[in-house]
Design a protein around this motif. Structure first.
Motif, PDB file in Angstrom:
ATOM      1  N   PRO A   1      25.755  30.212  41.934  1.00 36.32           N
ATOM      2  CA  PRO A   1      26.822  31.144  41.711  1.00 36.32           C
ATOM      3  C   PRO A   1      26.487  32.311  40.656  1.00 36.32           C
ATOM      4  CG  PRO A   1      27.664  28.995  41.940  1.00 36.32           C
ATOM      5  CD  PRO A   1      26.429  28.908  41.582  1.00 36.32           C
ATOM      6  N   VAL A   2      26.892  33.546  41.165  1.00 37.66           N
ATOM      7  CA  VAL A   2      26.922  34.771  40.317  1.00 37.66           C
ATOM      8  C   VAL A   2      28.385  35.260  40.594  1.00 37.66           C
ATOM      9  CG1 VAL A   2      24.382  35.070  40.436  1.00 37.66           C
ATOM     10  CG2 VAL A   2      25.817  36.026  42.158  1.00 37.66           C
ATOM     11  N   PHE A   3      28.554  35.944  39.349  1.00 34.26           N
ATOM     12  CA  PHE A   3      30.107  36.473  39.131  1.00 34.26           C
ATOM     13  C   PHE A   3      30.336  37.911  39.256  1.00 34.26           C
ATOM     14  CE2 PHE A   3      33.771  37.547  36.496  1.00 34.26           C
ATOM     15  CZ  PHE A   3      34.833  37.087  36.965  1.00 34.26           C
ATOM     16  N   LYS A   4      30.916  38.321  40.364  1.00 32.33           N
ATOM     17  CA  LYS A   4      31.296  39.540  40.647  1.00 32.33           C
ATOM     18  C   LYS A   4      32.645  39.971  40.783  1.00 32.33           C
ATOM     19  CE  LYS A   4      26.745  40.272  43.270  1.00 32.33           C
ATOM     20  NZ  LYS A   4      26.207  40.554  44.526  1.00 32.33           N
ATOM     21  N   PRO A   5      33.276  40.304  39.461  1.00 34.11           N
ATOM     22  CA  PRO A   5      34.807  40.580  39.433  1.00 34.11           C
ATOM     23  C   PRO A   5      35.375  41.126  40.351  1.00 34.11           C
ATOM     24  CG  PRO A   5      33.753  41.495  37.486  1.00 34.11           C
ATOM     25  CD  PRO A   5      32.489  40.729  38.394  1.00 34.11           C
ATOM     26  N   ALA A   6      34.921  42.470  40.787  1.00 36.18           N
ATOM     27  CA  ALA A   6      35.522  43.301  41.543  1.00 36.18           C
ATOM     28  C   ALA A   6      35.754  42.794  42.978  1.00 36.18           C
ATOM     29  CB  ALA A   6      34.725  44.744  41.880  1.00 36.18           C
ATOM     30  N   LYS A   7      35.026  41.927  43.611  1.00 34.34           N
ATOM     31  CA  LYS A   7      35.089  41.329  44.768  1.00 34.34           C
ATOM     32  C   LYS A   7      36.379  40.224  44.644  1.00 34.34           C
ATOM     33  CE  LYS A   7      30.543  41.691  46.791  1.00 34.34           C
ATOM     34  NZ  LYS A   7      29.294  40.915  47.316  1.00 34.34           N
ATOM     35  N   LEU A   8      36.626  39.676  43.349  1.00 30.42           N
ATOM     36  CA  LEU A   8      37.774  38.818  43.376  1.00 30.42           C
ATOM     37  C   LEU A   8      39.037  39.291  42.914  1.00 30.42           C
ATOM     38  CD1 LEU A   8      35.762  36.157  41.446  1.00 30.42           C
ATOM     39  CD2 LEU A   8      36.224  36.328  44.065  1.00 30.42           C
ATOM     40  N   GLY A   9      39.015  40.873  42.542  1.00 29.77           N
ATOM     41  CA  GLY A   9      40.190  41.486  42.309  1.00 29.77           C
ATOM     42  C   GLY A   9      40.697  41.135  40.744  1.00 29.77           C
ATOM     43  N   ILE A  10      39.442  40.892  40.118  1.00 25.90           N
ATOM     44  CA  ILE A  10      39.651  40.704  38.525  1.00 25.90           C
ATOM     45  C   ILE A  10      39.305  41.825  37.690  1.00 25.90           C
ATOM     46  CG2 ILE A  10      38.965  39.276  36.846  1.00 25.90           C
ATOM     47  CD1 ILE A  10      38.355  37.012  38.269  1.00 25.90           C
ATOM     48  N   GLU A  11      40.385  42.436  37.155  1.00 27.42           N
ATOM     49  CA  GLU A  11      40.029  43.893  36.350  1.00 27.42           C
ATOM     50  C   GLU A  11      39.977  43.417  34.805  1.00 27.42           C
ATOM     51  OE1 GLU A  11      43.592  46.036  36.950  1.00 27.42           O
ATOM     52  OE2 GLU A  11      43.018  46.567  38.953  1.00 27.42           O
ATOM     53  N   GLY A  12      39.240  44.389  34.252  1.00 26.00           N
ATOM     54  CA  GLY A  12      38.800  44.163  32.725  1.00 26.00           C
ATOM     55  C   GLY A  12      37.390  43.442  32.631  1.00 26.00           C
ATOM     56  N   ALA A  13      36.883  42.925  33.331  1.00 25.84           N
ATOM     57  CA  ALA A  13      35.659  42.140  33.142  1.00 25.84           C
ATOM     58  C   ALA A  13      34.317  43.071  33.228  1.00 25.84           C
ATOM     59  CB  ALA A  13      35.463  40.950  34.238  1.00 25.84           C
ATOM     60  N   ASP A  14      34.529  43.958  32.047  1.00 18.67           N
ATOM     61  CA  ASP A  14      33.582  45.028  31.937  1.00 18.67           C
ATOM     62  C   ASP A  14      32.181  44.643  31.820  1.00 18.67           C
ATOM     63  OD1 ASP A  14      35.692  46.548  31.910  1.00 18.67           O
ATOM     64  OD2 ASP A  14      35.812  46.871  29.994  1.00 18.67           O
ATOM     65  N   PHE A  15      31.867  43.349  31.411  1.00 15.42           N
ATOM     66  CA  PHE A  15      30.542  43.016  31.256  1.00 15.42           C
ATOM     67  C   PHE A  15      30.098  42.677  32.516  1.00 15.42           C
ATOM     68  CE2 PHE A  15      27.811  39.452  30.732  1.00 15.42           C
ATOM     69  CZ  PHE A  15      26.735  39.639  30.058  1.00 15.42           C
ATOM     70  N   TRP A  16      30.563  41.820  33.195  1.00 15.77           N
ATOM     71  CA  TRP A  16      30.235  41.352  34.568  1.00 15.77           C
ATOM     72  C   TRP A  16      30.006  42.627  35.661  1.00 15.77           C
ATOM     73  CZ3 TRP A  16      27.955  36.722  34.493  1.00 15.77           C
ATOM     74  CH2 TRP A  16      28.558  35.935  33.428  1.00 15.77           C
ATOM     75  N   GLU A  17      30.910  43.585  35.329  1.00 11.67           N
ATOM     76  CA  GLU A  17      30.879  44.814  36.355  1.00 11.67           C
ATOM     77  C   GLU A  17      29.661  45.437  36.097  1.00 11.67           C
ATOM     78  OE1 GLU A  17      34.550  46.733  35.983  1.00 11.67           O
ATOM     79  OE2 GLU A  17      35.927  45.203  36.688  1.00 11.67           O
ATOM     80  N   GLU A  18      29.295  45.702  34.861  1.00 12.15           N
ATOM     81  CA  GLU A  18      28.118  46.404  34.454  1.00 12.15           C
ATOM     82  C   GLU A  18      26.742  45.303  34.860  1.00 12.15           C
ATOM     83  OE1 GLU A  18      25.482  49.276  33.165  1.00 12.15           O
ATOM     84  OE2 GLU A  18      27.945  49.481  33.492  1.00 12.15           O
ATOM     85  N   LYS A  19      26.840  44.281  34.764  1.00 17.72           N
ATOM     86  CA  LYS A  19      25.972  43.087  34.853  1.00 17.72           C
ATOM     87  C   LYS A  19      25.362  43.390  36.488  1.00 17.72           C
ATOM     88  CE  LYS A  19      23.624  38.501  34.063  1.00 17.72           C
ATOM     89  NZ  LYS A  19      24.015  37.508  33.177  1.00 17.72           N
ATOM     90  N   TYR A  20      26.506  43.154  37.263  1.00 12.52           N
ATOM     91  CA  TYR A  20      26.376  43.008  38.744  1.00 12.52           C
ATOM     92  C   TYR A  20      27.182  44.085  39.429  1.00 12.52           C
ATOM     93  CZ  TYR A  20      24.703  38.371  37.791  1.00 12.52           C
ATOM     94  OH  TYR A  20      24.296  37.077  37.268  1.00 12.52           O
ATOM     95  N   LYS A  21      26.688  45.288  39.064  1.00 16.15           N
ATOM     96  CA  LYS A  21      27.354  46.421  39.499  1.00 16.15           C
ATOM     97  C   LYS A  21      27.721  46.735  41.054  1.00 16.15           C
ATOM     98  CE  LYS A  21      26.220  50.271  36.135  1.00 16.15           C
ATOM     99  NZ  LYS A  21      25.669  51.293  35.942  1.00 16.15           N
ATOM    100  N   VAL A  22      29.153  46.825  41.261  1.00 18.40           N
ATOM    101  CA  VAL A  22      29.423  46.845  42.689  1.00 18.40           C
ATOM    102  C   VAL A  22      29.600  48.386  43.075  1.00 18.40           C
ATOM    103  CG1 VAL A  22      31.075  46.385  44.409  1.00 18.40           C
ATOM    104  CG2 VAL A  22      30.299  44.830  42.611  1.00 18.40           C
ATOM    105  N   PRO A  23      29.045  49.170  43.875  1.00 21.95           N
ATOM    106  CA  PRO A  23      29.237  50.604  44.083  1.00 21.95           C
ATOM    107  C   PRO A  23      30.860  51.042  44.222  1.00 21.95           C
ATOM    108  CG  PRO A  23      27.553  50.014  45.600  1.00 21.95           C
ATOM    109  CD  PRO A  23      28.184  48.592  45.003  1.00 21.95           C
ATOM    110  N   LEU A  24      31.057  52.270  43.683  1.00 20.10           N
ATOM    111  CA  LEU A  24      32.455  52.443  43.697  1.00 20.10           C
ATOM    112  C   LEU A  24      33.162  52.402  44.966  1.00 20.10           C
ATOM    113  CD1 LEU A  24      34.712  53.424  41.920  1.00 20.10           C
ATOM    114  CD2 LEU A  24      34.126  55.772  42.350  1.00 20.10           C
ATOM    115  N   HIS A  25      32.750  52.948  45.962  1.00 16.28           N
ATOM    116  CA  HIS A  25      33.143  52.910  47.329  1.00 16.28           C
ATOM    117  C   HIS A  25      33.485  51.621  47.841  1.00 16.28           C
ATOM    118  CE1 HIS A  25      28.998  52.352  48.714  1.00 16.28           C
ATOM    119  NE2 HIS A  25      29.514  52.009  49.448  1.00 16.28           N
TER     120      HIS A  25
END
Length: 494
Positions: free
Chosen positions: A458-482
């Motif tokens: 398992p790896v954590f990608k917060p944007a896919k889970l609808g979790i906001e504010g997890a800046d560290f993980w969003e930077e680590k596993y970047k998901v394109p804005l679109h």
């Protein structure tokens, strides 16, 4: 001063707080489908998986740092105090608090990892971090950080130093002030070395001291093995008012069992979230499971060993607050020395000396972890103020060293009361916050389980889970804005 602190404790540690610990632990056990039992194999495996990095420590090192905090006064003096004020039945409620509390520990630790940050090249996380990012309440996060800073830099270190000073004095006749000075000197050498040195010291010392203590407990219990069934019966009957000697103590047993159980394992206080934030993992739930496992080690292994020794040897008094003593054979002996007296009754000379040395290491590693927790909260505060000078860190170190000296020479009643007040205040803050942040923690758990079933690491990608504010993980596993926008649209439609 003592009367004021006791008066405040009466409000902070009302029955509402006791039931909040039990109620929230039960709620999380149900919502996670008893994650503390269901994923027990994962807990053990993940403890030894992964490694450290320049920014973070390994899962095992984070566990060792946390156990360094948990395994200490709470396991020895805390257990004795629970028996002294709540009777033998308090031990049963310590176990209940641990079983339910391990799910609470999973939730708060997972939240710590979800909302952790990287400050000055090091991973940092804990209660104020998930208050700021999860609840978006910066002012409340600052209040939490200041409160925890006070507790970890002064109130709790005083309790640890006091317990060590009492046992060392009882075993070797060394003055409390001298013991406090030795603790302060050794503590200074390590805390000026930073988190890596603290983690390394905990990694080496914690397993060694815990195993040594348990082995001696096993020897003592083996010599009295025929009495174990009677002790179990005493614990269970006392827990439910079925024992004539301890009748009417059920309320005190629950209150003291939960209070001292929580002090020992830290589940729900937020006090054990800071080490977890330093761990290098690929998914928040991984460290959540590791920290949930540490609750078992603390309260279901080490605490029972202490309790059985005390009860088997009969080296305890029961003096409930506001009632006449039920058992009063040790005079004015502090509960802090009950375990020492129990060991001495079975292993004369060796027992009292061994426990004094063992407790010294227990409390020393706890003090190291307190410094790390305090430093993490200070880092949170200074990062917002953008203070580049090191003077706040130096002041923190000096405060901790002074607290070690202060606690060693003060009355045990005073320092325990102050420590309880700080613990209760932290609990009210943290329990409220994690309850409000239940949803992202459960999403992280479900995501972990889903990926495991798919055969993935398992790896954590917060944007896919609808979790906001997890800046560290969003930077680590970047998901394109679109892609993030598409995911938001899908959640809105669904």
């Amino acid at each position: 001063m003592t009367e004021l602190v006791n008066w405040l404790n009466g409000y902070v540690w009302s029955s509402w707080l006791v039931f909040a610990f039990l109620g929230l632990g039960l709620l999380y056990s149900l919502l996670t489908r008893f994650v503390q039992v269901r994923l027990f194999k994962d807990m053990i495996k993940l403890t030894f998986d992964g490694g450290s990095s320049k920014a973070g420590v390994s899962s095992f090192q984070a566990l060792a740092m946390s156990l360094g905090s948990r395994v200490g006064t709470g396991n020895i003096a805390g257990v004795a105090t629970a028996i002294a004020f709540g009777g033998p039945g308090a031990i049963f409620w310590m176990w209940v608090a641990a079983l339910l509390g391990s799910s609470t520990s999973f939730i708060e630790t997972t939240l710590t990892q979800v909302y952790k940050r990287k400050i000055n090249g090091q991973y940092r996380g804990g209660t104020p971090f998930y208050i700021e990012k999860g609840l978006k309440l910066k002012w409340f996060a600052v209040v939490s950080a200041v409160l925890t800073l006070i507790v970890m830099s002064f109130l709790w270190p005083s309790v640890q130093a006091n317990t060590v000073a009492l046992t060392i004095n009882n075993a070797f006749g060394i003055s409390p002030f001298m013991t406090g000075a030795i603790i302060a000197a050794l503590l200074g050498v390590i805390i000026f070395g930073g988190v890596k040195r603290i983690a390394k010291a905990a990694e080496i010392m914690v397993p060694f001291m815990a195993i040594g203590y348990i082995l001696v407990c096993i020897v003592i219990l083996s010599l009295n093995v025929t009495q174990i069934p009677d002790v179990l019966s005493l614990i269970f009957t006392s827990a439910f008012n079925l024992n004539s000697t301890f009748g009417g103590l059920m309320g005190s047993a629950i209150a003291w069992g939960v209070q001292r159980g929580v002090y020992s394992n830290g589940a729900g206080l937020g006090s054990e979230t800071f080490e977890a934030g330093a761990a290098e993992v690929s998914h928040p739930a991984k460290q959540g499971l590791v920290q949930a496992f540490s609750v078992y080690i603390d309260t279901l292994i080490i605490c029972p060993a202490t309790a059985f020794m005390i009860l088997i040897t009969g080296m305890y008094d029961v003096k409930p607050a506001g009632r006449a003593p039920i058992i009063d054979k040790l005079g004015n002996a502090e509960p802090s020395v009950y375990t020492q007296l129990a060991m001495e009754s079975v292993l004369p000379t060796f027992g009292v000396s061994f426990l004094a040395i063992c407790l010294f290491f227990f409390c020393f590693t706890t003090l190291l972890s307190y410094y790390y927790k305090a430093e993490t909260n200070l880092a949170f505060l200074t990062s917002h103020r953008k203070i580049k000078s090191n003077w706040p860190n130096h002041l923190l170190k000096i405060t901790l060293l002074i607290a070690s000296l202060y606690g060693s020479i003060k009355s045990a009643t005073v320092v325990w009361a102050m420590g309880d007040l700080g613990m209760g205040a932290m609990a009210w803050v943290n329990l409220t916050v994690i309850f409000l942040l239940t949803k992202p923690a459960l999403r992280a758990l479900n995501d972990y389980v889903r990926q495991k079933k798919a055969g993935k690491d398992p790896v954590f990608k917060p944007a896919k889970l609808g979790i906001e504010g997890a800046d560290f993980w969003e930077e680590k596993y970047k998901v394109p804005l679109h892609t993030q926008n598409q995911l938001k649209e899908r959640r809105t439609v669904s």
